[in-house]
Write a protein that holds these residues in place. Structure first.
Motif, PDB file in Angstrom:
ATOM      1  N   GLN A 141       0.816  -1.198   0.000  1.00 34.42           N
ATOM      2  CA  GLN A 141       0.000   0.000   0.000  1.00 34.42           C
ATOM      3  C   GLN A 141       0.864   1.269   0.000  1.00 34.42           C
ATOM      4  O   GLN A 141       1.757   1.426   0.820  1.00 34.42           O
ATOM      5  CB  GLN A 141      -0.879  -0.013   1.257  1.00 34.42           C
ATOM      6  N   ARG A 142       0.604   2.188  -0.976  1.00 38.17           N
ATOM      7  CA  ARG A 142       1.347   3.450  -1.055  1.00 38.17           C
ATOM      8  C   ARG A 142       0.396   4.628  -1.265  1.00 38.17           C
ATOM      9  O   ARG A 142       0.728   5.593  -1.948  1.00 38.17           O
ATOM     10  CB  ARG A 142       2.351   3.408  -2.207  1.00 38.17           C
ATOM     11  N   SER A 143      -0.795   4.558  -0.666  1.00 34.98           N
ATOM     12  CA  SER A 143      -1.761   5.640  -0.834  1.00 34.98           C
ATOM     13  C   SER A 143      -1.270   6.929  -0.178  1.00 34.98           C
ATOM     14  O   SER A 143      -0.446   6.913   0.736  1.00 34.98           O
ATOM     15  CB  SER A 143      -3.103   5.238  -0.223  1.00 34.98           C
ATOM     16  N   TRP A 144      -1.788   8.045  -0.653  1.00 30.46           N
ATOM     17  CA  TRP A 144      -1.527   9.374  -0.102  1.00 30.46           C
ATOM     18  C   TRP A 144      -0.058   9.785  -0.220  1.00 30.46           C
ATOM     19  O   TRP A 144       0.410  10.652   0.499  1.00 30.46           O
ATOM     20  CB  TRP A 144      -1.952   9.456   1.378  1.00 30.46           C
ATOM     21  N   ILE A 145       0.665   9.216  -1.168  1.00 28.12           N
ATOM     22  CA  ILE A 145       2.095   9.516  -1.265  1.00 28.12           C
ATOM     23  C   ILE A 145       2.406  10.492  -2.384  1.00 28.12           C
ATOM     24  O   ILE A 145       3.535  10.950  -2.539  1.00 28.12           O
ATOM     25  CB  ILE A 145       2.899   8.209  -1.441  1.00 28.12           C
ATOM     26  N   GLY A 146       1.396  10.841  -3.200  1.00 30.30           N
ATOM     27  CA  GLY A 146       1.596  11.821  -4.256  1.00 30.30           C
ATOM     28  C   GLY A 146       2.584  11.352  -5.312  1.00 30.30           C
ATOM     29  O   GLY A 146       2.747  10.159  -5.564  1.00 30.30           O
ATOM     30  N   LYS A 147       3.283  12.310  -5.931  1.00 35.70           N
ATOM     31  CA  LYS A 147       4.270  11.992  -6.970  1.00 35.70           C
ATOM     32  C   LYS A 147       5.662  11.979  -6.345  1.00 35.70           C
ATOM     33  O   LYS A 147       6.549  12.749  -6.703  1.00 35.70           O
ATOM     34  CB  LYS A 147       4.211  13.022  -8.107  1.00 35.70           C
ATOM     35  N   ALA A 148       5.847  11.085  -5.385  1.00 37.49           N
ATOM     36  CA  ALA A 148       7.108  11.061  -4.644  1.00 37.49           C
ATOM     37  C   ALA A 148       8.010   9.936  -5.133  1.00 37.49           C
ATOM     38  O   ALA A 148       7.554   8.919  -5.652  1.00 37.49           O
ATOM     39  CB  ALA A 148       6.834  10.882  -3.154  1.00 37.49           C
ATOM     40  N   ARG A 187     -12.356   7.422  -4.338  1.00 36.80           N
ATOM     41  CA  ARG A 187     -12.363   8.554  -5.256  1.00 36.80           C
ATOM     42  C   ARG A 187     -11.122   9.414  -5.095  1.00 36.80           C
ATOM     43  O   ARG A 187     -10.483   9.431  -4.035  1.00 36.80           O
ATOM     44  CB  ARG A 187     -13.622   9.396  -5.023  1.00 36.80           C
ATOM     45  N   ASN A 188     -10.793  10.132  -6.148  1.00 34.83           N
ATOM     46  CA  ASN A 188      -9.741  11.148  -6.101  1.00 34.83           C
ATOM     47  C   ASN A 188     -10.291  12.450  -6.665  1.00 34.83           C
ATOM     48  O   ASN A 188      -9.706  13.073  -7.545  1.00 34.83           O
ATOM     49  CB  ASN A 188      -8.507  10.694  -6.888  1.00 34.83           C
ATOM     50  N   THR A 189     -11.454  12.827  -6.147  1.00 37.96           N
ATOM     51  CA  THR A 189     -12.058  14.096  -6.539  1.00 37.96           C
ATOM     52  C   THR A 189     -11.651  15.180  -5.559  1.00 37.96           C
ATOM     53  O   THR A 189     -11.293  14.899  -4.418  1.00 37.96           O
ATOM     54  CB  THR A 189     -13.589  13.978  -6.546  1.00 37.96           C
ATOM     55  N   THR A 190     -11.705  16.402  -6.010  1.00 38.39           N
ATOM     56  CA  THR A 190     -11.387  17.630  -5.273  1.00 38.39           C
ATOM     57  C   THR A 190      -9.889  17.726  -5.007  1.00 38.39           C
ATOM     58  O   THR A 190      -9.167  16.725  -4.987  1.00 38.39           O
ATOM     59  CB  THR A 190     -12.163  17.767  -3.948  1.00 38.39           C
ATOM     60  N   ALA A 191      -9.443  18.949  -4.779  1.00 37.74           N
ATOM     61  CA  ALA A 191      -8.014  19.203  -4.618  1.00 37.74           C
ATOM     62  C   ALA A 191      -7.430  18.501  -3.401  1.00 37.74           C
ATOM     63  O   ALA A 191      -6.285  18.055  -3.418  1.00 37.74           O
ATOM     64  CB  ALA A 191      -7.773  20.709  -4.522  1.00 37.74           C
ATOM     65  N   LEU A 192      -8.211  18.376  -2.318  1.00 39.18           N
ATOM     66  CA  LEU A 192      -7.668  17.775  -1.102  1.00 39.18           C
ATOM     67  C   LEU A 192      -7.263  16.326  -1.321  1.00 39.18           C
ATOM     68  O   LEU A 192      -6.246  15.869  -0.801  1.00 39.18           O
ATOM     69  CB  LEU A 192      -8.697  17.876   0.033  1.00 39.18           C
ATOM     70  N   PHE A 193      -8.052  15.579  -2.057  1.00 36.92           N
ATOM     71  CA  PHE A 193      -7.676  14.205  -2.375  1.00 36.92           C
ATOM     72  C   PHE A 193      -6.601  14.167  -3.462  1.00 36.92           C
ATOM     73  O   PHE A 193      -5.624  13.428  -3.370  1.00 36.92           O
ATOM     74  CB  PHE A 193      -8.898  13.419  -2.855  1.00 36.92           C
ATOM     75  N   ALA A 194      -6.792  14.960  -4.510  1.00 37.67           N
ATOM     76  CA  ALA A 194      -5.937  14.845  -5.694  1.00 37.67           C
ATOM     77  C   ALA A 194      -4.487  15.212  -5.412  1.00 37.67           C
ATOM     78  O   ALA A 194      -3.558  14.565  -5.914  1.00 37.67           O
ATOM     79  CB  ALA A 194      -6.487  15.722  -6.817  1.00 37.67           C
ATOM     80  N   LEU A 195      -4.267  16.246  -4.596  1.00 41.56           N
ATOM     81  CA  LEU A 195      -2.903  16.720  -4.391  1.00 41.56           C
ATOM     82  C   LEU A 195      -2.045  15.726  -3.615  1.00 41.56           C
ATOM     83  O   LEU A 195      -0.818  15.804  -3.658  1.00 41.56           O
ATOM     84  CB  LEU A 195      -2.919  18.072  -3.676  1.00 41.56           C
ATOM     85  N   SER A 196      -2.679  14.804  -2.901  1.00 42.41           N
ATOM     86  CA  SER A 196      -1.924  13.793  -2.162  1.00 42.41           C
ATOM     87  C   SER A 196      -2.006  12.421  -2.797  1.00 42.41           C
ATOM     88  O   SER A 196      -1.402  11.472  -2.298  1.00 42.41           O
ATOM     89  CB  SER A 196      -2.439  13.715  -0.714  1.00 42.41           C
ATOM     90  N   SER A 197      -2.734  12.294  -3.884  1.00 42.86           N
ATOM     91  CA  SER A 197      -3.028  10.981  -4.445  1.00 42.86           C
ATOM     92  C   SER A 197      -1.813  10.345  -5.096  1.00 42.86           C
ATOM     93  O   SER A 197      -1.201  10.917  -6.004  1.00 42.86           O
ATOM     94  CB  SER A 197      -4.155  11.107  -5.478  1.00 42.86           C
ATOM     95  N   GLY A 198      -1.484   9.137  -4.656  1.00 43.27           N
ATOM     96  CA  GLY A 198      -0.444   8.379  -5.347  1.00 43.27           C
ATOM     97  C   GLY A 198      -0.891   7.941  -6.725  1.00 43.27           C
ATOM     98  O   GLY A 198      -0.077   7.785  -7.640  1.00 43.27           O
TER      99      GLY A 198
END
Length: 739
Positions: free
Chosen positions: A42-49, A126-137
């Motif tokens: 699992q690597r959720s919420w890691i963005g483009k890291a 879901r990965n809607t809205t900026a709050l989810f999208a900006l952290s989405s792996g």
């Protein structure tokens, strides 16, 4: 298409990654090549890291039964240690989604061909809205693909129940595949990636698909919860609880413990705490409820699929809105792609996939059509085109070649085409861009005198050459009328030299086989009777950056219907093997490596360094020419190309017969002289696209075929014209022929 799939949820798991296996199966069932590389956990919420300093190690996953956790992980891939078992094999990387994309694009799967699109997902939630999208792996993986120059799609399934119904998941995956195909076939200008959110609800494939903006929202408090150091959960359990309480119920998880916040009698001190990731999803859902229609959060809430066009910097792409209409399962046309050259076969198939998606269904034979009148597109070798079907079904059958076009593609016919046109149109642009030619027929060298009786200008020039010093002699070039690949081309300045050329070719039957080698530049006169001669263009334009080697320009011209003529802006410069030397400065003009620019008979061909270059990358500053010389040459090429096709269509109607349900791509060659004038050399049907090589394959040939589909194929079948303008219309001639 070749699709690279990654995600941020890891390998298939009913607890943390329940959707990826279904999507891969659906993509494969639709006929796509799917390469899979995932984080190993699992690597959720890691963005483009990327994990700095880490040595990334792969393992190899063999998926099991769909929706069952019976896949197996191995330290080495199939084929190692005598393991020759068959089946799918995915790569697992102990890193992030962005790292998976990097490694997948550049270090795995090359044997399957270039990646057409990166699909990151489906995300578990879901990965809607900026709050989810900006952290989405998930979006981070797609963003990495876009940063690597690949079309990319982030795909997320917005679930409302943790009951993973296989039927609902299958419908969502089938819906996602159709949407992926549609987006790839209709990729909007300025878009680097799309963020797609599919509601995991029954009947989602029947609901609308909308282009949306991304809702800009904010947290109202901390996303972390302070806990006692001994109560920190396992990260996977935290993720599971977040999904259960946040995605489904839309609330902030309750604290498991309360902390003593009493101050010490010694005054305020820092307290030792652990912090658990516990964002309040109420902030997200409240912002969605309060928002106006049209954003991604609102669209998914209304159980519609959202498609958000993005740049690779998280900015939305402006100007794209409205509903996306996905086609039903019935294709708009059937296609037969049947090319001998794998290079061309691959590029045509890819262009159809990219520009038409599932609107085109490939078949192998006309007999595979549901009905003889079903819409059919043929891109085949000339000898295998079913012209009979095209003639009988002219309103629904499109072919990639005209039946008769020798007025253009045979050198001696081309000469007559231009001469006839100039006799009626003396001010034509062709007068200053095509060297006058003399053609004759000859079987054996002993009949040369008779063959040249009517070539008065040639005879006069050769006679005068006998009295001129070498530096002032006029040189001529000899071309067999029906040869290609540079065979039979010679230069000469006297009748004796011309006679020696033909005597050289008079070989007995035992030696003729030796001349069939593809690298040989000779011909057999008894087999090729038609010849033409033209003044040799000297001096040509030479570029110091290319070692003063002579070059010609390969232009691709599309003739469509009856008759529109287009010139493709991306052109090639093909260079001779050796530095140019004027004929009178050489001891032996038989060294054609200085004069012939055909890469096909050079050792190594187009793979030779610098033998094929993009025309627009040539030197800007050339002595004696203005800095815009390339633009001026392109303008000349456009004018000449349009004029020569009109000359053939109107003046040589017996030898060039257009059809409203046909088109053809021609390779048209020009030579630029030292004054910057472009001279038409020849036109080639079914040109050698492979001489472009690998470096310019996508930029030139790939774009050419995609433009061909947009300009010639889609309008014929009523599918619009989405050309980006790389094919410039240079002639629109009404010959009164309709389909």
């Amino acid at each position: 298409m070749h699709i690279l799939v990654t995600n941020d949820d890891g390998p298939p798991s009913n607890q943390s990654s329940p959707y990826v296996h279904s999507l891969v199966k659906s993509l494969q069932s639709a006929g796509h090549t799917v390469s899979v590389i995932l984080p190993h956990q699992q690597r959720s919420w890691i963005g483009k890291a990327h994990i700095v300093g880490a040595s990334v190690k792969p393992t190899y996953f063999r998926p099991g039964t769909l929706h069952q956790e019976d896949g197996t992980t191995h330290q080495l891939p199939r084929g190692s240690n005598g393991d020759n078992s068959e089946g799918d094999e995915w790569v697992l990387i102990d890193s992030t989604p962005a790292s998976c994309v990097q490694i997948g694009l550049y270090h795995y799967f090359q044997e399957r061909g270039p990646i057409d699109v990166v699909v990151s997902g489906p995300n578990y939630g879901r990965n809607t809205t900026a709050l989810f999208a900006l952290s989405s792996g998930t979006i981070g993986g797609a963003m990495e693909g876009a940063c690597c120059g690949k079309r990319s799609i982030a795909l997320s399934y917005a679930f409302s129940s943790r009951n993973h119904d296989p039927v609902i998941i299958a419908e969502a995956s089938g819906h996602a595949v159709k949407l992926i195909e549609h987006l790839c076939a209709n990729w909007a200008d300025g878009v680097d990636l799309y963020s797609v959110n599919v509601p995991l609800e029954p009947g989602v494939s029947e609901n609308k698909v909308l282009y949306t903006d991304m809702l800009d929202n904010r947290w109202t408090g901390s996303c972390f919860q302070a806990v006692e150091p001994t109560s920190a959960d396992d990260p996977d359990l935290q993720e599971q609880r977040l999904r259960n309480e946040g995605e489904v119920e839309g609330k902030k998880p309750d604290p498991s413990v309360s902390l003593d916040t009493q101050e010490s009698t010694l005054g305020p001190r820092l307290q030792h705490k652990h912090f658990k990731w516990a964002p309040s999803f109420q902030d997200v859902y409240r912002s969605v409820e309060e928002s106006k229609p049209g954003n991604d959060g609102w669209t998914v809430k209304e159980q519609m699929t959202s498609v958000t066009p993005l740049k690779a910097n998280f900015k939305p792409t402006p100007g794209i809105s409205g509903e996306i209409k996905l086609s039903d399962n019935q294709p708009s046309l059937y296609s037969i792609v049947d090319c001998d050259d794998p290079y061309v076969q691959e590029m045509v198939q890819r262009a159809l996939t990219r520009r038409l998606g599932n609107a085109s269904k490939q078949i192998s034979s006309v007999s595979d059509l549901p009905d003889s009148s079903s819409p059919l597109f043929q891109y085949r070798e000339y000898e295998r085109i079913d012209f009979e079907h095209g003639m009988f079904e002219s309103s629904t059958s499109l072919m990639n070649a005209y039946v008769i076009r020798k007025a253009l593609i045979r050198k001696h016919y081309l000469s007559n085409t231009v001469a006839g046109w100039l006799s009626k149109n003396p001010d034509s642009v062709l007068r200053h861009h095509f060297k006058p030619a003399f053609d004759f027929e000859l079987d054996y060298a002993e009949f040369l005198d008779d063959a040249l009786l009517e070539a008065y200008e040639l005879n006069d020039s050769l006679s005068k050459n006998e009295e001129r010093p070498d530096s002032e002699k006029e040189w001529w070039i000899l071309k067999p009328g029906m040869s290609d690949r540079g065979q039979g081309i010679r230069i000469f300045n006297s009748e004796d030299q011309l006679r020696e050329i033909f005597e050289e070719w008079e070989v007995d039957s035992d030696e003729e086989d030796a001349l069939e080698d593809e690298n040989d530049t000779g011909v057999v006169t008894s087999q090729l009777r038609h010849f033409m001669v033209q003044p040799y263009i000297d001096p040509p334009l030479l570029l110091p950056s290319s070692s003063n080697r002579k070059f010609h320009i390969r232009t691709y011209v599309l003739a469509s219907g009856s008759l529109q003529v287009y010139v493709f802006k991306e052109m090639l410069a093909l260079f001779a093997a050796k530095a140019y030397c004027a004929p009178h400065e050489e001891d032996d003009v038989a060294d054609l490596a200085r004069h012939l620019t055909n890469t096909c008979f050079q050792e190594g061909g187009s793979s030779n360094e610098g033998s094929v270059r993009r025309f627009w990358d040539l030197d800007q500053h050339v002595p004696g020419l203005s800095d815009d010389w390339k633009e001026k040459v392109f303008e000349q090429i456009c004018a000449v190309s349009g004029e020569v096709f009109e000359a053939a269509a109107r003046g040589m109607m017996v030898h060039f017969q257009t059809l409203p349900n046909a088109f053809e791509l021609f390779g048209v060659d020009f030579l630029v002289d030292s004054n910057g004038s472009a001279w038409l050399l020849e036109l080639n049907a079914f040109p050698d696209f492979a001489q472009t090589g690998e470096d310019l394959k996508e930029a030139v040939v790939g774009r050419l075929f995609e433009e061909m589909v947009d300009v010639a194929v889609k309008p014929f079948f009523g599918l619009g014209n989405d050309s980006n303008g790389d094919l410039k219309l240079v002639a629109d001639i009404d010959l009164g022929r309709k389909a």
